[in-house]
Design a protein around this motif. Sequence first.
Motif, PDB file in Angstrom:
ATOM      1  N   UNK A  78       0.858  -1.184   0.000  1.00 40.19           N
ATOM      2  CA  UNK A  78       0.000   0.000   0.000  1.00 40.19           C
ATOM      3  C   UNK A  78       0.891   1.231   0.000  1.00 40.19           C
ATOM      4  N   UNK A  79       0.632   2.132  -0.937  1.00 40.36           N
ATOM      5  CA  UNK A  79       1.368   3.399  -1.020  1.00 40.36           C
ATOM      6  C   UNK A  79       0.547   4.477  -0.339  1.00 40.36           C
ATOM      7  N   UNK A  80       1.015   4.973   0.786  1.00 39.79           N
ATOM      8  CA  UNK A  80       0.269   5.976   1.541  1.00 39.79           C
ATOM      9  C   UNK A  80       1.210   6.965   2.224  1.00 39.79           C
ATOM     10  N   UNK A  81       0.657   8.112   2.532  1.00 41.05           N
ATOM     11  CA  UNK A  81       1.377   9.122   3.288  1.00 41.05           C
ATOM     12  C   UNK A  81       0.834   9.221   4.705  1.00 41.05           C
ATOM     13  N   UNK A  82      -0.050   8.302   5.086  1.00 42.36           N
ATOM     14  CA  UNK A  82      -0.828   8.410   6.319  1.00 42.36           C
ATOM     15  C   UNK A  82      -0.540   7.208   7.232  1.00 42.36           C
ATOM     16  N   UNK A  83      -0.126   7.473   8.459  1.00 40.66           N
ATOM     17  CA  UNK A  83       0.251   6.399   9.376  1.00 40.66           C
ATOM     18  C   UNK A  83      -0.939   5.517   9.765  1.00 40.66           C
ATOM     19  N   UNK A  84      -2.111   6.116   9.910  1.00 39.59           N
ATOM     20  CA  UNK A  84      -3.285   5.313  10.279  1.00 39.59           C
ATOM     21  C   UNK A  84      -3.646   4.351   9.144  1.00 39.59           C
ATOM     22  N   UNK A  85      -3.605   4.836   7.909  1.00 40.04           N
ATOM     23  CA  UNK A  85      -3.877   3.975   6.762  1.00 40.04           C
ATOM     24  C   UNK A  85      -2.823   2.878   6.679  1.00 40.04           C
ATOM     25  N   UNK A  86      -1.578   3.226   6.936  1.00 40.39           N
ATOM     26  CA  UNK A  86      -0.502   2.238   6.903  1.00 40.39           C
ATOM     27  C   UNK A  86      -0.753   1.129   7.920  1.00 40.39           C
ATOM     28  N   UNK A  87      -1.226   1.495   9.100  1.00 37.11           N
ATOM     29  CA  UNK A  87      -1.487   0.497  10.137  1.00 37.11           C
ATOM     30  C   UNK A  87      -2.645  -0.414   9.745  1.00 37.11           C
ATOM     31  N   UNK A  88      -3.702   0.171   9.163  1.00 37.30           N
ATOM     32  CA  UNK A  88      -4.833  -0.641   8.692  1.00 37.30           C
ATOM     33  C   UNK A  88      -4.356  -1.616   7.618  1.00 37.30           C
ATOM     34  N   UNK A  89      -3.519  -1.143   6.720  1.00 36.83           N
ATOM     35  CA  UNK A  89      -3.007  -1.982   5.633  1.00 36.83           C
ATOM     36  C   UNK A  89      -2.194  -3.146   6.185  1.00 36.83           C
ATOM     37  N   UNK A  90      -1.317  -2.862   7.130  1.00 39.91           N
ATOM     38  CA  UNK A  90      -0.474  -3.922   7.705  1.00 39.91           C
ATOM     39  C   UNK A  90      -1.328  -4.964   8.433  1.00 39.91           C
ATOM     40  N   UNK A  91      -2.334  -4.493   9.165  1.00 43.72           N
ATOM     41  CA  UNK A  91      -3.205  -5.424   9.882  1.00 43.72           C
ATOM     42  C   UNK A  91      -3.963  -6.334   8.927  1.00 43.72           C
ATOM     43  N   UNK A  92      -4.227  -5.826   7.707  1.00 38.70           N
ATOM     44  CA  UNK A  92      -4.944  -6.621   6.706  1.00 38.70           C
ATOM     45  C   UNK A  92      -4.010  -7.541   5.929  1.00 38.70           C
ATOM     46  N   UNK A  93      -2.713  -7.453   6.184  1.00 41.99           N
ATOM     47  CA  UNK A  93      -1.761  -8.356   5.547  1.00 41.99           C
ATOM     48  C   UNK A  93      -0.960  -7.770   4.409  1.00 41.99           C
ATOM     49  N   UNK A  94      -1.124  -6.480   4.136  1.00 40.76           N
ATOM     50  CA  UNK A  94      -0.327  -5.826   3.093  1.00 40.76           C
ATOM     51  C   UNK A  94       0.951  -5.261   3.706  1.00 40.76           C
ATOM     52  N   UNK A  95       1.900  -4.917   2.850  1.00 38.12           N
ATOM     53  CA  UNK A  95       3.141  -4.305   3.302  1.00 38.12           C
ATOM     54  C   UNK A  95       3.132  -2.808   3.016  1.00 38.12           C
ATOM     55  N   UNK A  96       3.787  -2.066   3.876  1.00 36.74           N
ATOM     56  CA  UNK A  96       4.010  -0.632   3.647  1.00 36.74           C
ATOM     57  C   UNK A  96       5.504  -0.409   3.870  1.00 36.74           C
ATOM     58  N   UNK A  97       6.327  -0.749   2.881  1.00 35.85           N
ATOM     59  CA  UNK A  97       7.773  -0.701   3.068  1.00 35.85           C
ATOM     60  C   UNK A  97       8.346   0.700   3.136  1.00 35.85           C
TER      61      UNK A  97
END
Length: 235
Positions: free
Chosen positions: A49-68
Amino acid sequence: MGGNLAIIPARGGSKRIARKNIRHFAGRPILCWSIEIAQKSGLFDQIMVSTDDEEIAEVAREAGAEVPFMRSGEAADDHAPIATVLREVIGSYSANDRIFDRICCLFATAPFIEAEDLKAGFDLLDNSEFEVVIPVARFAYPIQRSLSRSGAGRVLLNHPEHADTRSQDLAEAYHDAGQWIWLNPAYLSRVQPLLGPATGSVVIDSSRVEDIDTEEDWRRAQWKFERLQQEEATL
């Protein structure tokens, strides 16, 4: 090295629907539907997931995606085209010696994506000369009969030459379904338009297409999603 990368753009700013990318849709943040279908498709070696937002990044990681890595301010700008986002992602991976054979951009607010459509798009990209493949849907009404409307409410035909043409004699027209984009990474480096002579398409049913930009769009999408789930449950 190689393989397929799923990129899901999900920036934090959203003017018309606040926090749209993680607003709950059918019981979960809408972003999670795109992550789930990418996982279920079995097409991807990595889902990010490409994001500039920490909350979105956390939701993405919890769903199994990476935010490298986080998206830059330039790529998170409201007017930044999607190609800019994709180039940044590919460039960041390349800088770390990670190269992919194919990439697919899955949009964060596209809960109607189906795995077989993703597979059809991948197969077309892999077995043709197309550099880009997108899903398209037919316009429900002939666009040759479209109208323009003045501030006073006056309407005029945009194509008066077709005023008396039978509907069945008018060419079908299609629009981008706005769900995903398959492409060859090297194509991005040539700064070519994503929609051009090298773009192929897969036709999907218009019942599974909804551009979610307003509250009205959101309500309509929820209604359509619930109906589709009900229909699938009876099969």
